[in-house]
Scaffold this motif. Structure first.
Motif, PDB file in Angstrom:
ATOM      1  N   GLN A 140      37.865  32.911  44.753  1.00  0.00           N
ATOM      2  CA  GLN A 140      36.561  32.295  44.547  1.00  0.00           C
ATOM      3  C   GLN A 140      35.795  32.930  43.392  1.00  0.00           C
ATOM      4  OE1 GLN A 140      34.213  31.512  48.083  1.00  0.00           O
ATOM      5  NE2 GLN A 140      36.036  31.313  49.367  1.00  0.00           N
ATOM      6  N   LEU A 141      35.864  34.244  43.265  1.00  0.00           N
ATOM      7  CA  LEU A 141      35.135  34.916  42.192  1.00  0.00           C
ATOM      8  C   LEU A 141      35.755  34.632  40.821  1.00  0.00           C
ATOM      9  CD1 LEU A 141      34.423  38.301  43.975  1.00  0.00           C
ATOM     10  CD2 LEU A 141      32.723  36.598  43.293  1.00  0.00           C
ATOM     11  N   SER A 142      37.076  34.488  40.784  1.00  0.00           N
ATOM     12  CA  SER A 142      37.710  34.141  39.503  1.00  0.00           C
ATOM     13  C   SER A 142      37.273  32.761  39.054  1.00  0.00           C
ATOM     14  CB  SER A 142      39.237  34.213  39.619  1.00  0.00           C
ATOM     15  OG  SER A 142      39.742  33.237  40.513  1.00  0.00           O
ATOM     16  N   ALA A 143      37.102  31.847  40.003  1.00  0.00           N
ATOM     17  CA  ALA A 143      36.644  30.499  39.666  1.00  0.00           C
ATOM     18  C   ALA A 143      35.218  30.510  39.125  1.00  0.00           C
ATOM     19  CB  ALA A 143      36.734  29.601  40.893  1.00  0.00           C
ATOM     20  N   GLU A 144      34.445  31.548  39.466  1.00  0.00           N
ATOM     21  CA  GLU A 144      33.080  31.666  38.966  1.00  0.00           C
ATOM     22  C   GLU A 144      33.016  32.372  37.619  1.00  0.00           C
ATOM     23  OE1 GLU A 144      29.801  32.421  41.310  1.00  0.00           O
ATOM     24  OE2 GLU A 144      30.608  31.560  43.152  1.00  0.00           O
ATOM     25  N   GLY A 145      34.171  32.790  37.094  1.00  0.00           N
ATOM     26  CA  GLY A 145      34.202  33.411  35.774  1.00  0.00           C
ATOM     27  C   GLY A 145      33.946  34.896  35.754  1.00  0.00           C
ATOM     28  N   ALA A 146      34.070  35.549  36.924  1.00  0.00           N
ATOM     29  CA  ALA A 146      33.892  37.004  36.959  1.00  0.00           C
ATOM     30  C   ALA A 146      35.110  37.707  36.378  1.00  0.00           C
ATOM     31  CB  ALA A 146      33.667  37.462  38.397  1.00  0.00           C
ATOM     32  N   GLN A 147      34.898  38.912  35.883  1.00  0.00           N
ATOM     33  CA  GLN A 147      35.999  39.785  35.467  1.00  0.00           C
ATOM     34  C   GLN A 147      36.392  40.614  36.682  1.00  0.00           C
ATOM     35  OE1 GLN A 147      34.997  40.544  30.771  1.00  0.00           O
ATOM     36  NE2 GLN A 147      34.096  41.938  32.243  1.00  0.00           N
ATOM     37  N   LEU A 148      37.643  40.520  37.080  1.00  0.00           N
ATOM     38  CA  LEU A 148      38.063  41.121  38.339  1.00  0.00           C
ATOM     39  C   LEU A 148      39.051  42.258  38.145  1.00  0.00           C
ATOM     40  CD1 LEU A 148      38.648  37.940  40.553  1.00  0.00           C
ATOM     41  CD2 LEU A 148      36.554  39.299  40.306  1.00  0.00           C
ATOM     42  N   ILE A 149      38.897  43.274  38.969  1.00  0.00           N
ATOM     43  CA  ILE A 149      39.885  44.338  39.125  1.00  0.00           C
ATOM     44  C   ILE A 149      40.376  44.238  40.561  1.00  0.00           C
ATOM     45  CG2 ILE A 149      40.350  46.812  39.025  1.00  0.00           C
ATOM     46  CD1 ILE A 149      37.756  47.002  37.253  1.00  0.00           C
ATOM     47  N   LEU A 150      41.648  43.937  40.727  1.00  0.00           N
ATOM     48  CA  LEU A 150      42.221  43.751  42.058  1.00  0.00           C
ATOM     49  C   LEU A 150      42.995  45.000  42.458  1.00  0.00           C
ATOM     50  CD1 LEU A 150      43.601  40.099  41.729  1.00  0.00           C
ATOM     51  CD2 LEU A 150      41.286  40.865  42.330  1.00  0.00           C
ATOM     52  N   SER A 151      42.655  45.556  43.600  1.00  0.00           N
ATOM     53  CA  SER A 151      43.306  46.790  44.059  1.00  0.00           C
ATOM     54  C   SER A 151      43.817  46.666  45.480  1.00  0.00           C
ATOM     55  CB  SER A 151      42.342  47.974  43.974  1.00  0.00           C
ATOM     56  OG  SER A 151      42.125  48.365  42.639  1.00  0.00           O
ATOM     57  N   ALA A 152      44.970  47.255  45.705  1.00  0.00           N
ATOM     58  CA  ALA A 152      45.605  47.402  47.013  1.00  0.00           C
ATOM     59  C   ALA A 152      46.842  48.250  46.768  1.00  0.00           C
ATOM     60  CB  ALA A 152      45.951  46.054  47.632  1.00  0.00           C
ATOM     61  N   ARG A 153      47.633  48.467  47.793  1.00  0.00           N
ATOM     62  CA  ARG A 153      48.841  49.280  47.620  1.00  0.00           C
ATOM     63  C   ARG A 153      49.995  48.501  47.019  1.00  0.00           C
ATOM     64  NH1 ARG A 153      50.136  51.303  53.419  1.00  0.00           N
ATOM     65  NH2 ARG A 153      49.450  49.160  53.823  1.00  0.00           N
ATOM     66  N   ARG A 154      50.109  47.200  47.348  1.00  0.00           N
ATOM     67  CA  ARG A 154      51.315  46.432  47.029  1.00  0.00           C
ATOM     68  C   ARG A 154      51.160  45.664  45.724  1.00  0.00           C
ATOM     69  NH1 ARG A 154      51.685  42.952  52.311  1.00  0.00           N
ATOM     70  NH2 ARG A 154      49.434  42.899  51.891  1.00  0.00           N
ATOM     71  N   LEU A 155      51.853  46.136  44.689  1.00  0.00           N
ATOM     72  CA  LEU A 155      51.767  45.515  43.370  1.00  0.00           C
ATOM     73  C   LEU A 155      52.219  44.062  43.395  1.00  0.00           C
ATOM     74  CD1 LEU A 155      51.308  45.619  40.325  1.00  0.00           C
ATOM     75  CD2 LEU A 155      53.621  46.578  40.078  1.00  0.00           C
ATOM     76  N   ALA A 156      53.317  43.778  44.057  1.00  0.00           N
ATOM     77  CA  ALA A 156      53.848  42.412  44.073  1.00  0.00           C
ATOM     78  C   ALA A 156      52.847  41.438  44.689  1.00  0.00           C
ATOM     79  CB  ALA A 156      55.174  42.364  44.839  1.00  0.00           C
TER      80      ALA A 156
END
Length: 262
Positions: A24-40
């Motif tokens: 949803q935030l990407s659709a609003e044009g935000a710049q995102l940093i996505l973090s979690a353990r699993r790269l895939a």
């Protein structure tokens, strides 16, 4: 408040609420940093988002406290700033108090509390230097009231409420905003990955979660609260419990013993 071109760092972004927020935030044009353990899984989430040129991936493990400072510096460097941190990562629990080992409680606290606040503390100098910043912390209604099978999980969420209420009181006048998000049952895999009393994974989907609100609905509610810079928001039909506990504590104590929570 427009979120277009705001830099938003989301932890726990590989599934569930975090994944829905990313979409949803990407659709609003935000710049995102996505973090979690699993790269895939992070790459999968990114591939399903809009404006992928505005999305960066940064793997991290909230239990790895020694690396969270360097990870915070990496996050800032990706776009030059972090405007909003959505602290969403964590693990849950499904076990009774007398069946839960102490190390399980320690594990829950390390991930859900210490990992969470470490990122916030690491980002604070950056935000204070800019004179603005926004922490959005996804806790739970169990941060307001405990339930059976969630003693350790509820304790971590209560701790987050206390920490971020204090942070807000100290720094709101310096431009630091805090939004505490307390969802009830949300249809995600959180119960499958929840810890049992011996530390193993539950590997079971709770019936209550199957009947909960969707991750997309939860994400929409969080984004609305972010835009309005709300200090606290409850999500889901279970939110009435917070008001019953506050105004009718005796009734709540009788209710919660019988509540279906798994």
């Amino acid at each position: 408040m427009s979120l277009t071109n705001k830099t938003i760092w989301i932890t726990g972004a590989s599934s569930g609420i975090g994944e829905a927020l990313a979409m949803q935030l990407s659709a609003e044009g935000a710049q995102l940093i996505l973090s979690a353990r699993r790269l895939a899984e992070l790459e999968r989430v990114k591939s399903n988002c809009s404006n992928q040129d505005k999305i960066k991936i940064l793997t991290l493990d909230l239990i790895d406290a020694e690396r969270l400072t360097s990870k915070t510096n990496e996050a800032i460097a990706l776009f030059g700033q972090v405007d909003i941190l959505i602290n969403n990562g964590g693990i849950s629990q499904r076990s009774l108090v007398n069946e839960t080992k102490l190390e399980v409680y320690r594990n829950l606290m390390e991930v859900n509390y210490f990992g969470n606040i470490a990122l916030a503390k690491n980002l604070l100098p950056h935000m204070l230097g800019r004179g603005k910043g926004h922490f959005v912390v996804v806790t739970s209604l169990t941060g307001i009231f405990g339930t059976p099978y969630r003693s350790g999980y509820a304790a971590t969420k209560h701790a987050l409420h206390g920490f971020y209420d204090s942070l807000r009181a100290e720094l709101e006048d310096k431009g630091i905003k805090v939004t505490i998000v307390a969802p009830g049952f949300v249809k995600t895999n959180v119960s499958i990955n929840a810890l049992l009393g011996d530390g193993s994974k539950s590997n079971v989907m709770d019936e209550t979660l199957l009947n909960g609100v969707s991750a997309g609905y939860c994400a929409t509610s969080i984004i609305k609260a972010m835009k309005k810079e709300k200090r606290e928001v409850y999500i889901g039909k279970e939110a009435y419990g917070a008001y019953v506990k506050r105004f009718l504590p005796g009734l709540f104590a009788r209710m919660i013993k019988k509540a279906k929570v798994v």
